[in-house]
Design a protein around this motif. Structure first.
Motif: not given
Length: 566
Positions: A510-515
């Protein structure tokens, strides 16, 4: 679009609620149709609003928002840490302990948010009663004060230890040659010397130093003596001190090994036999100087103790906290050696924890965060990543680029990648690291849409005609096509264009673009160390060679002709 099992169940619930509301179903409790109708309508309303809450925007060069995979469900009682909030749907990304124990690599250039994420993760670990070691590759008093505030806010100030060799008066004491057997302590010191497998001459001196240290440590332990770097430094410079150790060692294999070893360096003269300390130091290959570095000045004030406050085994087993400040700017060589020493001592502690029953191992899992690890890591540390999980210890190495790890050994970066389940990528400044990162993030199927427009006009007339009419024609066409292709989920350009406090994380598949959240601290008082009174081991007594330096160094060693040295 409404499709799938969940949507079908929602429609069924809504239909059942309406059906039960009809006159023929008057005998049913009124709560049932209301509940079914509310359940179905709520889900369908959410499905309708969900696209409006998706802020994905991949068209921009900066401030873009990448799509994230479905977040992990938070299992009851599984624990875990929150890494940040997805930028597309503003959902929390929580990774449970079973996955964080498979270790997490944090990569990115300086000043983009690695320390901010570290503080956020350490805050959670502190608040849930977990233990940690934070090796900070900079002397940042603000960060130290934040660590102290975290412990205070959690009611755990007594559990926090600070190691700062620049301010010995505000540091807890530490003796890294206290724990472990002779082989472990010898290996710990040898890690201070660069690897030499490709240089036979250097490797000879390294192996000789290993043998010498193992024999000396074995004799000291057999004599039931407590010792520190000051004692070891004097022992390696004085023939009298070495002969005194031989007399203190009881009969047995350790005494015989020491005597056989020392016989190689004994030189006969008119007064009998004396040790050639100069030859001994040459064989040690610079180890005597490295040991002396830890025994002198401010380092000595922290390390020369027989009852150290900092014990890594105690810190791990009892969920305590240790903040290590490495003075990499002012004392780079000494700081890097200190980092290597702590990582080596950690290996011994992990081996001890592994040997304990599972119920005795740290719970929640212990956290080791090594900032700028590429500066002080050595090749043997890779076993930590292979073995720490079984001791319920999660490793969080942080570094700026993969090339830093390749300087340790050709395969070190690959081993670390293989042994970290989670990888957090902040902004990159180099091309090579970003290209490596996107390969790890993987590819996905994308559809390439193409649109073509055509238009044509024409007219004609007969060569011989009796009427004024001719012929005219025009036409136009639009063609649209979709082509399936594979492309990177995240491009190298996007990784290099990430903003401050942004990260792309991969956990498994799983890939996430986070703050990444940033903690706001109130006005914090300057840290004041808490002293702990530690007792010496009852079955051992101090060696105290350092206090007898005048006696041992009055006449030490021999000259090259075999006479006594002044």
């Amino acid at each position: 679009m409404i499709a799938g099992r969940a949507d079908a169940l929602a429609m069924s619930s809504l239909a059942a609620g309406l059906g039960l509301s009809l006159p023929w179903a008057l005998g049913s409790p009124l709560l049932i149709p209301g509940a079914l109708g509310a359940l179905g309508s709520s889900w369908l309303t959410w499905r309708g609003l969900e696209p409006l809450l998706d802020f994905t925007d991949t068209s921009r060069r900066e401030n873009f928002i990448l799509p994230s995979d479905e977040t992990f469900p938070r299992s009851m009682g599984a624990g875990g840490l929150r890494f940040g909030i997805t930028r597309d749907k503003h959902l929390p990304v929580d990774i449970e302990d079973d996955l964080t124990m498979r270790h997490t690599a944090i990569i990115g250039q300086s000043g983009v948010g690695k320390t901010t994420m570290a503080e956020y993760l350490l805050w959670q670990q502190t608040m849930r009663g977990g233990g940690w070691i934070f090796i900070d590759a900079k002397l940042d008093k603000d960060t130290r004060d934040k660590m102290a505030y975290m412990a205070y806010a959690a009611g755990r100030s007594e559990d926090l230890y600070v190691l700062n060799v620049v301010e010995p008066e505000n540091s807890n004491t530490y003796n890294p040659v206290m724990n472990g057997d002779a082989d472990e302590k010898s290996s710990r010191l040898l890690n201070l010397i660069p690897a030499s497998e490709e240089n036979p001459g250097s490797d000879y001196y390294r192996q000789s130093a290993n043998h010498a240290l193992t024999v000396i440590f074995g004799a000291l332990d057999a004599a039931k003596k407590l010792y520190h770097f000051g004692d070891l430094a004097l022992l390696l410079q004085s023939d009298k001190a070495m002969e005194q150790l031989e007399r203190l060692t009881p009969d047995g294999p350790e005494r015989r090994s020491l005597s056989i070893f020392l016989d190689q360096y004994r030189i006969r003269n008119k007064n009998g036999a004396a040790l050639d300390v100069k030859r001994l130091k040459e064989v040690l290959g610079g180890m005597a100087g490295r040991i002396a570095l830890f025994a002198q000045g401010k380092f000595g004030e922290v390390f020369n103790t027989y009852a150290p406050e900092i014990d890594l085994i105690d810190i791990i087993m009892n969920n305590k906290m240790l903040y290590v400040m490495l003075p990499t700017m002012g004392r780079d060589a000494a700081a890097l050696n200190l980092g290597k020493m702590i990582m080596s001592d950690l290996r011994t502690a992990v081996a001890y924890v592994q040997d304990q029953p599972k119920w005795k191992r740290p719970n929640p899992p212990f956290k080791v965060l090594a900032d700028e690890m590429g500066s002080y890591v050595m090749d043997k540390v890779k076993t930590l990543f292979e073995q720490a999980r079984s001791a319920q210890i999660m490793m969080f190495p942080a570094f700026q680029s993969f090339s830093q790890l390749n300087q340790v050994s050709p395969d070190f970066a690959d081993i670390l990648i293989q042994n970290t389940w989670n990888k957090v990528f902040f902004k990159f400044g180099s091309v090579d690291s970003s290209e490596t990162a996107v390969e790890l993030l993987g590819k996905t199927t994308k559809y390439m849409r193409s649109l073509s427009v055509s238009r044509n006009e024409g007219d004609s007339a007969q060569a011989i005609r009796t009427t004024p009419q001719g012929s005219e024609s025009d036409g136009s066409g639009i063609a649209e096509s979709l082509r399936e292709d594979e492309d990177y989920r995240v491009t190298p350009d996007q990784l290099r264009a990430l903003g401050k406090g942004e990260a792309v994380i991969i956990s498994g598949a799983r890939v996430f673009h986070l703050s990444t959240p940033m903690l706001k601290f109130p006005t914090i008082p300057s840290f004041k160390v808490i002293r702990r009174k530690k007792k010496m081991q009852p079955d051992k007594e101090p060696l105290n060679f350092e206090t007898r330096y005048r006696e041992f160094l009055m006449s030490t060693g021999t000259n090259e002709e075999g006479g006594e040295a002044a």
